[in-house]
Motif scaffolding. Sequence first.
Motif, PDB file in Angstrom:
ATOM      1  N   SER A  76      -7.392  -7.961  -2.173  1.00 16.74           N
ATOM      2  CA  SER A  76      -6.346  -8.919  -1.843  1.00 16.74           C
ATOM      3  C   SER A  76      -6.849  -9.977  -0.870  1.00 16.74           C
ATOM      4  CB  SER A  76      -5.134  -8.185  -1.254  1.00 16.74           C
ATOM      5  OG  SER A  76      -4.164  -9.093  -0.805  1.00 16.74           O
TER       6      SER A  76
ATOM      7  N   SER B 277      -0.261  -4.298   1.866  1.00 20.44           N
ATOM      8  CA  SER B 277      -0.610  -5.178   0.754  1.00 20.44           C
ATOM      9  C   SER B 277       0.299  -6.396   0.670  1.00 20.44           C
ATOM     10  CB  SER B 277      -0.572  -4.407  -0.574  1.00 20.44           C
ATOM     11  OG  SER B 277       0.765  -4.007  -0.889  1.00 20.44           O
ATOM     12  N   TYR B 278       1.434  -6.371   1.374  1.00 21.92           N
ATOM     13  CA  TYR B 278       2.341  -7.519   1.380  1.00 21.92           C
ATOM     14  C   TYR B 278       1.927  -8.571   2.416  1.00 21.92           C
ATOM     15  CZ  TYR B 278       5.565  -4.982  -1.633  1.00 21.92           C
ATOM     16  OH  TYR B 278       6.126  -4.330  -2.695  1.00 21.92           O
ATOM     17  N   LEU B 279       0.935  -8.272   3.240  1.00 25.46           N
ATOM     18  CA  LEU B 279       0.494  -9.203   4.269  1.00 25.46           C
ATOM     19  C   LEU B 279      -0.605 -10.111   3.737  1.00 25.46           C
ATOM     20  CD1 LEU B 279       0.316  -6.824   7.360  1.00 25.46           C
ATOM     21  CD2 LEU B 279       2.244  -8.202   6.571  1.00 25.46           C
ATOM     22  N   ASP B 280      -0.693 -11.306   4.305  1.00 31.39           N
ATOM     23  CA  ASP B 280      -1.772 -12.203   3.918  1.00 31.39           C
ATOM     24  C   ASP B 280      -3.005 -11.909   4.763  1.00 31.39           C
ATOM     25  OD1 ASP B 280      -1.370 -13.372   6.416  1.00 31.39           O
ATOM     26  OD2 ASP B 280      -0.311 -15.119   5.618  1.00 31.39           O
TER      27      ASP B 280
ATOM     28  N   GLU C  51      -7.464 -14.189  -1.606  1.00 30.72           N
ATOM     29  CA  GLU C  51      -6.895 -15.265  -0.803  1.00 30.72           C
ATOM     30  C   GLU C  51      -7.973 -16.183  -0.249  1.00 30.72           C
ATOM     31  OE1 GLU C  51      -4.047 -15.918   3.131  1.00 30.72           O
ATOM     32  OE2 GLU C  51      -4.164 -13.949   2.154  1.00 30.72           O
TER      33      GLU C  51
ATOM     34  N   HIS D 204       0.232   0.320   0.731  1.00 30.12           N
ATOM     35  CA  HIS D 204       1.252  -0.416  -0.015  1.00 30.12           C
ATOM     36  C   HIS D 204       1.994  -1.386   0.901  1.00 30.12           C
ATOM     37  CE1 HIS D 204       4.224  -1.220  -3.108  1.00 30.12           C
ATOM     38  NE2 HIS D 204       5.167  -1.016  -2.196  1.00 30.12           N
ATOM     39  N   ILE D 205       2.319  -0.941   2.116  1.00 28.79           N
ATOM     40  CA  ILE D 205       3.007  -1.817   3.068  1.00 28.79           C
ATOM     41  C   ILE D 205       2.107  -2.983   3.473  1.00 28.79           C
ATOM     42  CG2 ILE D 205       3.964  -1.943   5.397  1.00 28.79           C
ATOM     43  CD1 ILE D 205       4.863   0.977   5.026  1.00 28.79           C
TER      44      ILE D 205
END
Length: 639
Positions: free
Chosen positions: A46, A16-19, A50, A13-14
Amino acid sequence: MSLLDLSQELLVHILSYLDYRDLRVCRLLNKPIRGLIQNSILLQYSMQLELYGYDDNPSCPLVIADKLRQLKHQENAWSRLDFEKEKSIGIPFNPSSIYDLTDGVLLLGESTSGIQTGADAVRWTRLSRLLAKDNAPPSSLWDRIEVGAHIIDVGLAVDEHDLIVVATDRETDDGKTDFELRLIQLSTGLNHPLAAKPSIALATIPAAPQTLAGQCSVCIEIIGNLLCFLFHYPAGSTNPPAMLEVYNWKTGQCLEIRGLESPTYSTFSFLSPNVIALPNCTENTIELCRIESTSIDTPPKQLRTSCVLQLPELGQGHSIAQVTCRSEPKMTKTTKSAAAFRSSEPFHLRPEDAVVIFNVMTHDSHGFHECLTLIVHSAALLEILDAHPMVPFTTAPPSPLRQPQERTSQCSPTPAESSAMPPTPRLLWAEWGPKICRWLEASFGASRWITTTCGQRYVTVEEDPIDDDQMRSTIVVYDFNPHNVRRLAAQHRRRRRYHRGYRHVDLSEIIPLAALGADAAAGTAHIVPPPMPVGQEGGQPGATLARLDHNSLIPFTDPTTRVIGQIQCETTELMAGYAMQYHIFDEPVRTSLPFAQLSSYKTYAYGAVLLDRNMVIGVKLNDADDIKELVVHAIKRGV
């Protein structure tokens, strides 16, 4: 307590906020983090979104694993032009010159009065409806909208607002012509419920509509609450002869306005929710204009040019007759879709990554005409604008805008801005263009149709030299996604090394024989190494994001679809094979934007091709160059 003491679910979850680039760095931290990233379906999905330029659609009922599988299958099919069985669609009415294609919706004008310009009604359909219903009567697949007036042109905001804006000219009781914009809900054909003023008056001309036929044109785009349109009025009827206006379409309030000379400006395109690209044919430039006024409680301001991008210098005797431009999908200010057009697709193309196309039509003093196409990423133009901001003056005397002679619209400009404007940043072509653009030669037939890009792909047709006598063409797809260019380059370099015997590849370890068909299992098929998983080419994670080893042109042929392609990473010169006297520009024009080009093996009798989401639409024309039949080539999506 260390980071690794957290549960895997919390770590995922943490992360998943990264590109993508940050996740690549995280993979180098240690083996547990690398294994977590590589084994997480959510993080892999994810990253793939991108790289390929998509956003997830949370409304889709598919699970993440199925979405990831479909994304990989779809992009692999695009890299080989692997289409489903084509489907022909007849047109059960008399189409006019008006058309649009966006968000999975195709719109055509309908002519019933015999007037050669504009339309008397509009017909629209969902492309998915055309593909799904085999035995339905053709007329039942098209919805019809009438507005009780002659239609000049239309603009669509389907996915965001379920909105169609129709520009009309209507004869008044005293024999004059009223120009208006009608704001209509596409799904119902009624006035849009969110529009406080469903009809926006533009101008009144003291002449009957019949005498003005073919003398008006309009370009309309809608993003968020902004309705922007460029209206060319009949010659001599208004001063200035063209107006670029920005409205809040929900309130009907004019926000910004600018008088234009004709035919200096012909079209424009949104690059972001508040920036438009406005080609200037006379000055041979692209003007970037930032829309700054959003308040509905203040008088309209003057729309100003924020940055000027010079195109290559034209040769002696050459001039630009017209420039049309387009970017698709359009940038929006909301993540919600209109209820009537809410998509169930697992993912959508990301507007921030889209390319913008400029079709440039030129002529010279000898009467010869040429058409060129300029491709550039919208984000690259926005970066230029941000890097060269205007410095506003704090105090300056006001100066009035010019007034149209016969305008009766509520959007009459008021004193605004200043006469002592700060200097507008102006960049020469050599300062901004060569590294981020690609010039292509185009045909007049293909360039007539502007809906030829979607995301980072551009489609056109090229006459086949073998079937030239039969007027047949090949479908050509250009892919400007840098990841796809690198991926295909690595894949076909590896394939060439395999065929040259530089290293042994055990295909049975890369892909099961059962997936290759009966011929492969029997050992009779011509098998080539398939592409490695994205991010693992050459055995190194993330290799596809690395730079190409050197500038190169890599030709290839797909053994399954027999598509002929090339990866172009070299700087090329426009019209390099022409004698100097035939060059349009006075300077050598070299551009470097990498692309992958794919040409179909099969030839078609198409006058043009269109592109929307995951399908290419072939257009068959009659002798009058009107659409007589459409042929849909849907890309294979997987199960």
